[in-house]
Design an enzyme around this catalytic site. Structure first.
Site, PDB file in Angstrom:
ATOM      1  N   GLU A  49       0.890  -1.244  -0.101  1.00 49.59           N
ATOM      2  CA  GLU A  49       0.062   0.002   0.128  1.00 49.59           C
ATOM      3  C   GLU A  49       0.936   1.357  -0.006  1.00 49.59           C
ATOM      4  O   GLU A  49       0.502   2.318   0.660  1.00 49.59           O
ATOM      5  CB  GLU A  49      -0.927  -0.293   1.379  1.00 49.59           C
ATOM      6  CG  GLU A  49      -2.087  -1.046   1.080  1.00 49.59           C
ATOM      7  CD  GLU A  49      -3.289  -0.754   1.492  1.00 49.59           C
ATOM      8  OE1 GLU A  49      -3.485   0.387   2.105  1.00 49.59           O
ATOM      9  OE2 GLU A  49      -4.392  -1.538   1.798  1.00 49.59           O
ATOM     10  N   HIS A 270      -2.332  -0.947  10.300  1.00 46.17           N
ATOM     11  CA  HIS A 270      -1.785  -2.168  10.556  1.00 46.17           C
ATOM     12  C   HIS A 270      -0.611  -1.988  11.247  1.00 46.17           C
ATOM     13  O   HIS A 270       0.020  -1.164  11.104  1.00 46.17           O
ATOM     14  CB  HIS A 270      -1.430  -2.948   9.291  1.00 46.17           C
ATOM     15  CG  HIS A 270      -2.730  -3.112   8.132  1.00 46.17           C
ATOM     16  ND1 HIS A 270      -2.996  -4.433   7.925  1.00 46.17           N
ATOM     17  CD2 HIS A 270      -3.603  -2.392   7.605  1.00 46.17           C
ATOM     18  CE1 HIS A 270      -3.945  -4.577   7.341  1.00 46.17           C
ATOM     19  NE2 HIS A 270      -4.333  -3.240   6.958  1.00 46.17           N
TER      20      HIS A 270
END
Lengths: 402, 402
Positions: A49, A270
């Site tokens: 990402e 995360h």
């Protein structure tokens, strides 16, 4: 790895959540990630990402000293978001794009536009094959419409690893698999490739409870999503496998736990996963593959889910095809009516011109959209059908195995 | 292949040109192909352009006795058209779809809709890796707009072969590469993988002059296309490579020469290629790879062509983006005008309602189309850029090689 009795490899894996304009405090976090990586000196860094090439370039400049080798994997409309930084030379790279990755019309779930892929880099003290990847997100666990797509991806990934890893000594996979440890996709991937889960194998563990990487304590996570899981969920993994005459042992696994040291923010929504692996020559790799019977069960379960997806895709292909035919019929009807009026057959124009035109354009719009959808779902049917076939062949091979 | 001093393998490769409703005398030809294959008893049959699953099923039923193992590769909207029939078990299959394959709006050149791929089957007296494939067609040799796409495909194919073939003893590739023997794409593929051309290596050859597979004598070929090449062109190949401790020798290569025996029609518009290979244990494979310098030249040449494609794709991305912005501006302008009229700001409606609506719909249509094109060309730019990067990395690795 010749002449090196024990190689100690430190790996860092993180889903960076660096979406331009959308991710909170992105630039600050990317700077923070860069600073930490420069300080801590890992051997291999697998990031997901990183959607902006500018962020990648900034990281590359900052990390040039300690990670002289890096690669950014380009694909899809936005990019794959995958990149790898390494202390050792990267000899070769390869990008494998999954054949199915969500729907272009689900704009709120941007997966289709990312061209999700697995980026493979070969080298890093060759022959070591490292993979960085992300699978399709799960937006609703109860009614997971993307499960068949994620299973096709898990299957393609497993097949890809089987076919590309044969000459490697060690395979390393780090990424956001968007699956809980007990999900069928993870079991399929691990069973079919023999990859081992660093969390389950680690001698020492330090970090969030149960190795979770999406935790309610992280200020960026969506708390409502995690309501059924008060401890959080584990969806980011480091998996590994020794091939040929090597053994790999996970000495230590760590996850970050919220805010980074000396700051008030975490790296991402995360948590990062960090593993210390000891790679040694000699000795047979410990087989972590499921037994043939267990493996056949997993493949059968996955195949059933793919079959469910196939039936849904066939229904959607049929509905979009029918819609396109109806729109075409309406257009033809209007064309006949218009021609009739022009030819002076009707005494007068029965509809107001404006509504007539609006209707024609509406029909044309529906025709184009429905035809596009029909094409898309036709491709989806082909890929799901192809995967179902491949799984069937795998099951047959498993049954014939002594 | 253990315990088998010399294995003789007979391979049949054909682009079947079996497009439903479009190809001439399709069913008759497919029957003929089936009959011949049943009679001649090859070991491995690689077919391309079998677009109809019904044709594949018919062939499978007919050939079940002599080729008990087969696989049809599904992909894209229409399918990949690839299938394989084998006398020996197929242990596993894998499909790799090229990331670039023409343009969806070039409807007259249907390549995009086929989802062109390489189908890999493993097994057939394992470990033998056989690939059946087709690359993007060349529609105009003088101004070949698809050259960058075909080069990306050749590069991806070469990379794919390098990464998947490491544990195989022999790699076999049969297919319609849509490239002349001296084209940069063929040189890239052969140089980068070390694959050898069965036609160049064959001890005995029998068939069309220079091994051509698209010849003017064939009643189905487009004569105008072959005007600059009175003898025909060679675009269908059987390539092979021995890995590990095997040697492969091409004893005989044959092509068909027009009408099949006992009939008045050929199998297809392409000629079939048939090779007899002798595979032997012991001895080092004869290196047919280009020297480092020669290889670097080929990669540089290919990279230049990919760069040309990249610049063209960037221009198209820019034009479609600009068109989308203009259409959006027009729509906004119209919305403002309509709102103004509704709010009673203007004394009267300055345009007739019908033209106003037509213009709005036209702008909307242009917006949707241009936005779609913009997305497509963005993906194209990413993939071309990614390939250029990979080739650069390959060149660096070549230069660093001793």
């Amino acid at each position: 790895m010749e002449g090196d009795p024990t190689l100690c490899l430190r790996i860092f894996d993180l889903n960076c959540w660096a979406i331009r304009y959308l991710s909170k405090r992105r630039q600050e976090r990317v700077r923070l990630i860069g600073d930490t990586l420069r300080q801590d000196g890992f051997d291999l860094v697998l990031l997901q990402e990183v959607w902006s090439e500018q962020d990648y370039s900034d990281l590359r400049v900052k990390l040039a000293g300690c990670y002289p080798f890096s690669h950014y994997f380009r694909s899809g409309v936005i990019g794959s978001g995958l990149c790898v930084f390494s202390r050792f030379p990267i000899l070769d790279t390869l990008l494998y794009q999954y054949s199915l990755n969500g729907y272009p019309y689900m704009l709120q779930h941007g997966d289709w536009f990312c061209g999700k892929s697995v980026g493979v880099s070969v080298g890093v003290t060759a022959p070591l094959l490292s993979l960085s990847l992300q699978l399709h997100a799960e937006y609703c666990r109860e009614k997971d419409a993307y499960l068949p797509h994620r299973l096709v991806q898990a299957w393609e990934l497993a097949q890809f690893i089987r076919h590309t890893s044969k000459a490697a000594d060690v395979v390393l996979l780090g990424g956001d698999l968007n699956m809980h440890p007990e999900d069928v996709g993870i079991r399929l991937l691990r069973g079919w490739t023999g990859l081992r889960d660093a969390f389950a194998e680690a001698t020492r563990f330090e970090g969030c409870k149960n190795g979770c990487t999406l935790v309610p304590d992280n200020c960026f996570t969506d708390k409502s999503e995690l309501l059924p899981f008060p401890l959080g969920i584990r969806i980011d993994y480091i998996l590994y496998k020794a091939i040929s005459s090597f053994t790999v042992k996970c000495e230590e696994l760590k996850t970050t736990t919220g805010p980074a040291a000396g700051t008030d923010i975490p790296f991402s929504d995360h948590e990062a996963v960090m593993a210390t692996l000891h790679i040694q020559r000699r000795g047979q790799p410990v087989g972590a593959t499921l037994g043939t019977a267990g493996l056949a069960d997993v493949v059968t379960e996955a195949r059933t889910e793919v079959g469910v997806g196939l039936r849904a895709a066939r229904r959607q292909r049929y509905s979009s095809g029918r819609m396109a035919v109806l729109a075409l019929l309406l257009l033809l009807l209007q064309a006949v009516a218009a021609l009739g009026t022009l030819a002076g057959l009707g005494a007068e124009q029965p509809f107001p011109k404006l509504s007539f035109c609006l209707l024609a354009f509406l029909a044309l719009g529906v025709l184009v959209l429905a035809a596009g959808l029909h094409l898309f779902h036709t491709m989806e049917v082909k890929m799901l059908h192809g995967t179902e076939d491949q799984m069937w062949m795998a099951l047959r091979a498993l049954q014939e195995r002594p």
